[in-house]
Design a protein around this motif. Sequence first.
Motif, PDB file in Angstrom:
ATOM      1  N   GLY A 263       0.829  -1.171   0.531  1.00 17.04           N
ATOM      2  CA  GLY A 263      -0.287  -0.484  -0.012  1.00 17.04           C
ATOM      3  C   GLY A 263       0.781   1.172   0.142  1.00 17.04           C
ATOM      4  O   GLY A 263       0.415   2.046  -0.483  1.00 17.04           O
ATOM      5  N   THR A 264       1.829   1.386   0.843  1.00 21.41           N
ATOM      6  CA  THR A 264       2.986   2.906   0.649  1.00 21.41           C
ATOM      7  C   THR A 264       3.363   2.484  -0.675  1.00 21.41           C
ATOM      8  O   THR A 264       3.950   3.977  -1.167  1.00 21.41           O
ATOM      9  CB  THR A 264       3.881   2.025   2.101  1.00 21.41           C
ATOM     10  OG1 THR A 264       3.331   2.172   2.627  1.00 21.41           O
ATOM     11  CG2 THR A 264       4.867   3.267   1.841  1.00 21.41           C
ATOM     12  N   LEU A 265       4.281   1.037  -1.193  1.00 17.48           N
ATOM     13  CA  LEU A 265       4.772   1.453  -2.125  1.00 17.48           C
ATOM     14  C   LEU A 265       3.159   1.994  -3.326  1.00 17.48           C
ATOM     15  O   LEU A 265       4.256   2.986  -4.291  1.00 17.48           O
ATOM     16  CB  LEU A 265       4.944   0.387  -2.911  1.00 17.48           C
ATOM     17  CG  LEU A 265       5.207  -0.119  -4.559  1.00 17.48           C
ATOM     18  CD1 LEU A 265       6.624   0.645  -4.309  1.00 17.48           C
ATOM     19  CD2 LEU A 265       6.138  -2.049  -4.798  1.00 17.48           C
ATOM     20  N   ALA A 266       1.963   1.610  -3.175  1.00 19.81           N
ATOM     21  CA  ALA A 266       1.068   1.984  -4.164  1.00 19.81           C
ATOM     22  C   ALA A 266       1.050   3.582  -4.402  1.00 19.81           C
ATOM     23  O   ALA A 266       0.630   4.164  -5.139  1.00 19.81           O
ATOM     24  CB  ALA A 266      -0.168   1.690  -4.046  1.00 19.81           C
ATOM     25  N   ASP A 267       1.320   4.125  -3.195  1.00 14.33           N
ATOM     26  CA  ASP A 267       1.173   5.755  -2.871  1.00 14.33           C
ATOM     27  C   ASP A 267       2.229   6.884  -4.072  1.00 14.33           C
ATOM     28  O   ASP A 267       1.712   7.690  -4.085  1.00 14.33           O
ATOM     29  CB  ASP A 267       0.947   6.218  -1.855  1.00 14.33           C
ATOM     30  CG  ASP A 267       0.030   5.788  -0.655  1.00 14.33           C
ATOM     31  OD1 ASP A 267      -1.179   5.578  -0.860  1.00 14.33           O
ATOM     32  OD2 ASP A 267       0.460   5.302   0.969  1.00 14.33           O
ATOM     33  N   ARG A 268       3.450   5.709  -3.979  1.00 18.15           N
ATOM     34  CA  ARG A 268       4.648   6.125  -4.919  1.00 18.15           C
ATOM     35  C   ARG A 268       4.785   6.651  -5.462  1.00 18.15           C
ATOM     36  O   ARG A 268       5.128   6.977  -6.527  1.00 18.15           O
ATOM     37  CB  ARG A 268       5.664   5.800  -3.837  1.00 18.15           C
ATOM     38  CG  ARG A 268       5.937   6.555  -2.355  1.00 18.15           C
ATOM     39  CD  ARG A 268       7.227   5.294  -2.037  1.00 18.15           C
ATOM     40  NE  ARG A 268       7.440   5.396  -0.666  1.00 18.15           N
ATOM     41  CZ  ARG A 268       8.057   5.330   0.634  1.00 18.15           C
ATOM     42  NH1 ARG A 268       8.764   4.559   0.501  1.00 18.15           N
ATOM     43  NH2 ARG A 268       8.050   5.379   2.345  1.00 18.15           N
ATOM     44  N   PRO A 314      -3.921  -3.621  -2.936  1.00 15.90           N
ATOM     45  CA  PRO A 314      -3.227  -2.901  -2.647  1.00 15.90           C
ATOM     46  C   PRO A 314      -3.510  -1.379  -3.519  1.00 15.90           C
ATOM     47  O   PRO A 314      -3.961  -0.552  -3.665  1.00 15.90           O
ATOM     48  CB  PRO A 314      -2.142  -2.691  -1.543  1.00 15.90           C
ATOM     49  CG  PRO A 314      -1.701  -3.556  -1.633  1.00 15.90           C
ATOM     50  CD  PRO A 314      -2.584  -4.409  -2.471  1.00 15.90           C
ATOM     51  N   GLY A 315      -2.808  -1.939  -4.920  1.00 18.05           N
ATOM     52  CA  GLY A 315      -3.271  -1.374  -5.847  1.00 18.05           C
ATOM     53  C   GLY A 315      -4.717  -0.933  -6.419  1.00 18.05           C
ATOM     54  O   GLY A 315      -5.118   0.710  -6.437  1.00 18.05           O
ATOM     55  N   GLY A 316      -5.146  -1.653  -6.121  1.00 20.36           N
ATOM     56  CA  GLY A 316      -6.812  -1.815  -7.080  1.00 20.36           C
ATOM     57  C   GLY A 316      -7.194  -0.949  -5.337  1.00 20.36           C
ATOM     58  O   GLY A 316      -8.147   0.147  -5.706  1.00 20.36           O
TER      59      GLY A 316
END
Length: 391
Positions: A263-268, A314-316
Amino acid sequence: MKPSSSGILFILSVSVGVAMIGLGIIWPLIPVYAVELGAGGFLVGLIIASFNVSRTLFSPFAGRLSDRWGRKKFIVTGLFVYAAISMLYVLPAHAETLIFVRFFHGLASVLVVPIAMALAADIAPEQKIGQYMGTLNMAVMLGLGIGPVLGGTIRDHFGMDAAFYAMGVLALLTSILVMIFLPSDYQSHGPGESRKLFSMRKILTHRVVLGIFIMRFFASSGQGAVYTFLPILALQLKLTGSQVGVILGANIFLIAFLQRACGTLADRVNPKHLVILGTFASGMTVLGMPFVEGFVMILLLNILMGMANGAALPGGLVITGQLGRTMGMASLMSITDAAWSLGMIVSPILSGIILDLFGLSYVFIIGSLLIVIGSAVVSLFLRNYQPARVS
């Protein structure tokens, strides 16, 4: 004093995680309980499907109402209904009655997790949507993973009824926890914030939403086949019950533990890449399952599947959370949740037909194809998608 968003997230994660342990306690026991009440295979299927039928029908309406009326009251109501329904499970003298119990249980469930997800997205700072929603989803997955282990232990030592009572007690405790410690919607959102709502027609015809909806339907249809028929495949491979438990546990817990990090990666980064690659990789691991032998290889494929789904989910959620801030957060969360539930209705029926006509291997082959189709669809519909802000 307005509570901090991280404090609200902590309360929400603990509450929903504990509630999902309760739900997970009875999840694997329902088919056994139905058979004990005299149900045949078709009736067992109806009992299991009725939960997701209810979720599919009512989830969009619950989300829409939550966008208008707030979050906390829906979550508390859903948890109280969970507690009440636990009493209904021990009453039926006939298996057919469980269809109605499961239907109303599904209705209660749409008031909890999708609305809680919407609240997590509401309170998340602009660049931490993935981290917040990943944290909450981790709590959900951990609860669902711990629950079956606990449920089997309770049933073995105290009986089937005790498992249902345990679900009720956990739901009642978490409803009280939410009622006392979760701030009101006024405090969570602030007095000057208003909820912007798109019409349901406008939401459902939005290209990105449609892509996520179709992808989740195909992915759940394929993954449902794996979770339903993997124990049967394991029997053919002469694996033990404990080995099957380790395999499924590794899959689910890997998904759970990857939620916050991914989820943190998907924020970046652009979250569509996690969705596309994760979904495709998940489909490829399913394709390999009927062609390998032995515990180690099946375990390895399930580890890889858990990692792939741990990245895709998390990406979705980030994409849904970003769109939800203009469309209506709970409306959008509930629509995508309904897509997943719809796939879980189709999956056992379709897989059963495939099993009867072509054999067990084709259940996994066609399940893989469905997941890959979901990956292709989301690639097409999200090809021009760019997040509002990428740090």
